[in-house]
Design a protein around this motif. Structure first.
Motif: not given
Length: 214
Positions: A129-131, A137-138, A142-143, A147-149
């Motif tokens: 998640e951090r990566l 961010a740009g 942003p995904w 967002d994925a199951p």
């Protein structure tokens, strides 16, 4: 050990941390029973938990590095920055005396520390998640991992292993023509900017930022 003459040595930690953030992608070198083990992976610097900070990342579970490395020996993460060939023809003195030779300019940061393997699903999810948040961010939209199951994400996490490099030393080398006269440095920047290559333009920008470009 990095060959690092004084005029190329960068000791400002803020500069080194910024370089790591820009480069983002590391060459991770560890030692195993049969010699060096190498992986290439995105790594992110965090201010904790080690006193000197830590790098986090992950590798595929099938990658033998996390199992075969001697974790009692220091690990090394290398962050290569902009680099490019420097032509002797860019030095103003070349037509006058010809006593010039080619070289290569570059910036690099070496991070040494203790590698810790993280195989807890929550810890690995936190790294992912951090990566993801940093590199998304740009984007306009942003995904996010969420967002994925959730069951799909958990299944994917089983295929990777988290890594934390607890930092003991950071060394920077910025070889940006600091050993040349101001006119020569300006000539290198102009030469790099004349090249139709993103890497050359990035290196010229780095030279200007550090005052090595006149």
């Amino acid at each position: 050990m990095l060959y690092n003459p004084p005029h190329f040595r960068e000791n400002d930690r803020a500069v080194l941390v910024a370089h790591i953030a820009r480069a983002a992608f590391a060459t991770l070198v560890t030692q195993g029973a049969d010699g060096p083990i190498v992986s290439h992976l995105p790594m992110l610097m965090r201010p904790d938990p080690a006193p000197g900070g830590a790098l986090i990342g992950h590798v595929a579970r099938a990658n033998p590095q996390w199992r075969a490395s001697d974790l009692e020996r220091p690990a090394l993460a290398i962050f290569m920055g902009p680099h490019a060939y420097v032509s002797p023809s860019w030095y103003p003195g070349k037509p006058e005396h010809g006593r010039v030779v080619p070289t290569w300019n570059y910036g690099v940061v070496h991070v040494t520390g203790r590698l810790v393997v993280l195989d807890d699903p929550d810890a690995v999810l936190d790294i992912v998640e951090r990566l993801t948040n940093v590199h998304e961010a740009g984007f306009e939209h942003p995904w996010k991992v969420s967002d994925a199951p959730a069951d799909f994400v958990r299944a994917q996490l089983k295929g990777i292993v988290g890594l934390r490099l607890e930092i003991t030393a950071i060394e920077g080398k910025m070889k940006l023509s600091q050993n040349r006269a101001a006119a020569d440095r300006a000539g290198v920047v102009a030469g790099l900017e004349s090249c139709d290559e993103p890497a050359s333009a990035a290196l010229a920008g780095a030279m200007r930022e550090t005052g090595s470009g006149g």
